[in-house]
Motif scaffolding. Structure first.
Motif, PDB file in Angstrom:
ATOM      1  N   MET A 113     -19.005   4.821   9.850  1.00 34.27           N
ATOM      2  CA  MET A 113     -19.741   5.147   8.901  1.00 34.27           C
ATOM      3  C   MET A 113     -19.946   6.464   8.188  1.00 34.27           C
ATOM      4  SD  MET A 113     -23.074   2.816   9.656  1.00 34.27           S
ATOM      5  CE  MET A 113     -24.175   3.266   8.173  1.00 34.27           C
ATOM      6  N   ARG A 114     -19.787   7.373   9.115  1.00 36.51           N
ATOM      7  CA  ARG A 114     -19.849   8.937   8.849  1.00 36.51           C
ATOM      8  C   ARG A 114     -18.374   9.459   8.266  1.00 36.51           C
ATOM      9  NH1 ARG A 114     -22.140   9.322  14.421  1.00 36.51           N
ATOM     10  NH2 ARG A 114     -24.406   9.048  14.114  1.00 36.51           N
ATOM     11  N   ALA A 117     -18.302   8.004   4.740  1.00 29.09           N
ATOM     12  CA  ALA A 117     -19.082   8.697   3.953  1.00 29.09           C
ATOM     13  C   ALA A 117     -18.299   9.926   3.498  1.00 29.09           C
ATOM     14  CB  ALA A 117     -20.403   9.154   4.503  1.00 29.09           C
ATOM     15  N   GLU A 118     -17.584  10.818   4.547  1.00 27.76           N
ATOM     16  CA  GLU A 118     -16.828  11.837   4.293  1.00 27.76           C
ATOM     17  C   GLU A 118     -15.418  11.804   3.564  1.00 27.76           C
ATOM     18  OE1 GLU A 118     -14.093  14.871   7.021  1.00 27.76           O
ATOM     19  OE2 GLU A 118     -16.018  13.939   8.006  1.00 27.76           O
ATOM     20  N   SER A 120     -14.413   8.902   1.626  1.00 20.41           N
ATOM     21  CA  SER A 120     -14.435   7.890   0.587  1.00 20.41           C
ATOM     22  C   SER A 120     -15.684   8.305  -0.364  1.00 20.41           C
ATOM     23  CB  SER A 120     -14.311   6.473   0.890  1.00 20.41           C
ATOM     24  OG  SER A 120     -15.643   6.091   1.399  1.00 20.41           O
ATOM     25  N   ARG A 121     -16.702   9.084   0.197  1.00 24.21           N
ATOM     26  CA  ARG A 121     -17.854   9.143  -0.601  1.00 24.21           C
ATOM     27  C   ARG A 121     -18.455   7.849  -1.078  1.00 24.21           C
ATOM     28  NH1 ARG A 121     -14.912  13.348  -0.258  1.00 24.21           N
ATOM     29  NH2 ARG A 121     -15.108  15.345  -0.744  1.00 24.21           N
ATOM     30  N   ASN A 122     -18.543   7.017  -0.092  1.00 22.93           N
ATOM     31  CA  ASN A 122     -19.245   5.580  -0.438  1.00 22.93           C
ATOM     32  C   ASN A 122     -20.608   5.938  -0.778  1.00 22.93           C
ATOM     33  OD1 ASN A 122     -18.834   5.933   2.340  1.00 22.93           O
ATOM     34  ND2 ASN A 122     -20.006   4.151   2.392  1.00 22.93           N
ATOM     35  N   ASP A 123     -21.256   4.842  -1.668  1.00 25.58           N
ATOM     36  CA  ASP A 123     -22.792   4.931  -1.909  1.00 25.58           C
ATOM     37  C   ASP A 123     -23.550   4.037  -0.938  1.00 25.58           C
ATOM     38  OD1 ASP A 123     -22.419   6.577  -4.231  1.00 25.58           O
ATOM     39  OD2 ASP A 123     -21.807   4.666  -5.113  1.00 25.58           O
ATOM     40  N   GLY A 124     -23.012   3.234  -0.106  1.00 28.21           N
ATOM     41  CA  GLY A 124     -23.393   2.141   0.776  1.00 28.21           C
ATOM     42  C   GLY A 124     -22.426   1.817   1.647  1.00 28.21           C
ATOM     43  N   VAL A 125     -22.980   0.746   2.679  1.00 27.09           N
ATOM     44  CA  VAL A 125     -22.224   0.327   3.431  1.00 27.09           C
ATOM     45  C   VAL A 125     -22.455  -1.252   3.732  1.00 27.09           C
ATOM     46  CG1 VAL A 125     -20.949   0.272   6.068  1.00 27.09           C
ATOM     47  CG2 VAL A 125     -21.367   2.136   4.691  1.00 27.09           C
ATOM     48  N   PRO A 149     -17.213   0.084   2.934  1.00 29.58           N
ATOM     49  CA  PRO A 149     -17.688   0.646   2.140  1.00 29.58           C
ATOM     50  C   PRO A 149     -18.015   0.234   0.661  1.00 29.58           C
ATOM     51  CG  PRO A 149     -15.564   1.228   2.489  1.00 29.58           C
ATOM     52  CD  PRO A 149     -15.753   0.010   3.157  1.00 29.58           C
ATOM     53  N   TRP A 151     -19.426   1.059  -3.276  1.00 28.65           N
ATOM     54  CA  TRP A 151     -19.892   1.995  -4.407  1.00 28.65           C
ATOM     55  C   TRP A 151     -20.583   1.437  -5.668  1.00 28.65           C
ATOM     56  CZ3 TRP A 151     -15.180   1.509  -1.827  1.00 28.65           C
ATOM     57  CH2 TRP A 151     -14.961   2.605  -1.036  1.00 28.65           C
TER      58      TRP A 151
END
Length: 185
Positions: A113-114, A117-118, A120-125, A149, A151
């Motif tokens: 998850m981390r 986030a780094e 792909s800069r996703n908004d949620g999972v 991921p 968005w």
């Protein structure tokens, strides 16, 4: 880039080709040729999650290896960066996993998850396990957890109307990026 047989090739620009532009958008998903050529069947009784760890990380799309479990890209992803966390041991359901396997699956999921986030800069999972074929598990015989991921802008009409998922990046490219960002153990 690599073709479906793993051979290196250069992407060819299309601006030099003779063509008349049309209104169609093209979705380039060369990794799906493996599935198409097999007509949806792997052609093998071997468990892909048992076979994967014996392959190179590039071949198996593995982004990280732990002691009891490993992380790889889903060959047929819902979104770019769709990861799977699998124990090495061939067990079908979560309640069959050992305490060590459960702990490492959870730890690898948090790290995934981390890293997503780094990178792909996703908004949620979305995180989930389908236990058993009736519950939707594509490979019911081997436990695996999905990490997808999401968005804010990742929904469109393709999945609903056309049964198609648009994936903007090639699997090898995504695997390399996630593996490079994975923290050293």
């Amino acid at each position: 880039m690599r073709d479906i047989d793993g051979r290196e090739y250069d992407a060819e620009p299309s601006d030099g080709f003779a063509a008349v532009p049309d209104a169609f958008q093209r979705l380039w998903t060369p990794h799906r040729m493996v599935y198409i050529r097999q007509n949806g069947d792997s052609g093998s009784d071997a468990c892909p999650f048992c076979v994967a760890p014996a392959l190179s990380d590039d071949e198996a799309l593995i982004v990280a290896r732990g002691t009891h479990a490993y992380v790889l890209l889903n060959l047929f992803p819902y979104n770019s960066g769709h990861l799977l966390v699998c124990p090495y041991r061939h067990v079908a359901t979560y309640d069959e996993a050992s305490d060590d396997e459960v702990h490492e699956i959870a730890s690898l999921t948090q790290t995934a998850m981390r890293v997503l986030a780094e990178t792909s800069r996703n908004d949620g999972v979305n995180i989930g396990m389908n236990q058993g074929r009736i519950a939707g598990a594509g490979i019911a015989e081997h436990l695996h957890q999905h990490i997808v991921p999401r968005w804010a802008q990742d929904s469109n009409f393709f999945p609903i109307i056309a049964g198609t998922k648009a994936l903007p990046r090639l699997l090898g490219e995504v695997r390399d990026e996630i593996a490079a960002a994975w923290p050293a153990s």
